[in-house]
Motif scaffolding. Structure first.
Motif, short mmCIF file in Angstrom:
data_model
loop_
_atom_site.label_atom_id
_atom_site.label_comp_id
_atom_site.label_asym_id
_atom_site.label_seq_id
_atom_site.Cartn_x
_atom_site.Cartn_y
_atom_site.Cartn_z
N GLY A 49 -16.05 -4.67 -9.76
CA GLY A 49 -16.45 -5.12 -11.09
C GLY A 49 -15.63 -4.47 -12.19
O GLY A 49 -15.13 -5.15 -13.10
N ASN A 50 -15.49 -3.15 -12.13
CA ASN A 50 -14.69 -2.47 -13.15
C ASN A 50 -13.22 -2.88 -13.10
O ASN A 50 -12.60 -3.15 -14.12
CB ASN A 50 -14.81 -0.94 -13.00
N THR A 51 -12.67 -2.93 -11.89
CA THR A 51 -11.24 -3.25 -11.74
C THR A 51 -10.94 -4.69 -12.15
O THR A 51 -9.98 -4.94 -12.89
CB THR A 51 -10.80 -3.00 -10.28
N ALA A 52 -11.74 -5.62 -11.68
CA ALA A 52 -11.52 -7.03 -12.04
C ALA A 52 -11.69 -7.26 -13.54
O ALA A 52 -10.97 -8.06 -14.15
CB ALA A 52 -12.48 -7.93 -11.25
N ALA A 88 -19.12 -12.22 -11.74
CA ALA A 88 -20.08 -13.11 -11.08
C ALA A 88 -19.42 -13.86 -9.94
O ALA A 88 -19.99 -13.98 -8.85
CB ALA A 88 -20.69 -14.08 -12.09
N MET A 89 -18.20 -14.35 -10.17
CA MET A 89 -17.49 -15.09 -9.13
C MET A 89 -17.17 -14.20 -7.93
O MET A 89 -17.15 -14.67 -6.79
CB MET A 89 -16.19 -15.68 -9.69
N LEU A 90 -16.94 -12.92 -8.17
CA LEU A 90 -16.61 -11.98 -7.10
C LEU A 90 -17.84 -11.31 -6.49
O LEU A 90 -17.71 -10.47 -5.62
CB LEU A 90 -15.64 -10.91 -7.63
N ARG A 91 -19.01 -11.70 -7.00
CA ARG A 91 -20.27 -11.08 -6.58
C ARG A 91 -20.19 -9.56 -6.76
O ARG A 91 -20.55 -8.79 -5.89
CB ARG A 91 -20.61 -11.46 -5.14
N LEU A 101 -15.21 -13.14 -20.30
CA LEU A 101 -14.36 -13.43 -19.14
C LEU A 101 -14.67 -12.46 -18.00
O LEU A 101 -14.77 -12.86 -16.84
CB LEU A 101 -12.88 -13.35 -19.53
N ALA A 102 -14.85 -11.19 -18.33
CA ALA A 102 -15.18 -10.20 -17.31
C ALA A 102 -16.51 -10.55 -16.63
O ALA A 102 -16.63 -10.43 -15.41
CB ALA A 102 -15.26 -8.80 -17.94
#
Length: 171
Positions: A86-89, A120-123, A114-115
């Motif tokens: 989450g932090n990295t993305a 959310a897309m990456l769960r 956007l984050a």
């Protein structure tokens, strides 16, 4: 004594209070863990870049990540995948956005939005990820010269340090 507005008379004020209390010993344990995790992250950042550790490599969202991983370790938002990814993305998304749009009035809210979508897309929803994106957008002039590498160090590396420290501290 003034009367409350009608809509407030039906509101149960207790419902706005805390759901449960935290024992003092648990609060102290979490506080000490967050201190240790952030101290280790600061030492690593200092070793990595003595001149920039406090101004660029020890980012404020690490404080929020530390609270989650040490004070609420069982929360789905505090697990290793959402914290690290989450932090990295969020950093990657904000950096990409800031390369395209330079107006902070647009990039700050858009980066956080956007984050949120990317996490959310990456769960991998981790609320401090929104703060990471906002940090990138607000500090774009200092961060963009580091390119996408900023997402790896300090963001991913610092988050990994906090997650590993929390895992060790919990056992």
């Amino acid at each position: 004594m003034p009367r409350l507005p009608a809509f407030l008379t039906h509101l149960h004020i207790r419902a706005l209070g805390p759901v449960a209390s935290v024992p003092a010993t648990e609060a102290l344990r979490a506080s000490l863990g967050a201190f240790l995790g952030l101290a280790i992250a600061a030492l690593v950042a200092m070793a990595f870049s003595p001149e920039k550790w406090a101004s660029l490599y020890l980012i404020a969202p690490f404080g929020a990540t530390a609270v989650l991983v040490f004070a609420a370790p069982n929360s789905p938002l505090a697990q290793p995948w959402p914290a690290i990814v989450g932090n990295t993305a969020s950093a990657l998304a904000a950096i990409a956005l800031c390369h395209v749009i330079t107006n902070p009035l647009i990039t700050v809210p858009l980066a956080v939005g956007l984050a949120s979508v990317v996490m959310a897309m990456l769960r991998a929803t981790h609320p401090p990820g929104g703060a990471v994106a906002m940090t990138v957008a607000l500090g774009a002039e200092r961060i963009l010269p580091h390119g996408f590498g900023f997402a790896l160090a300090p963001v991913a590396a610092g988050t990994i340090i906090l997650v590993i420290t929390a895992a060790i501290y919990a056992h």
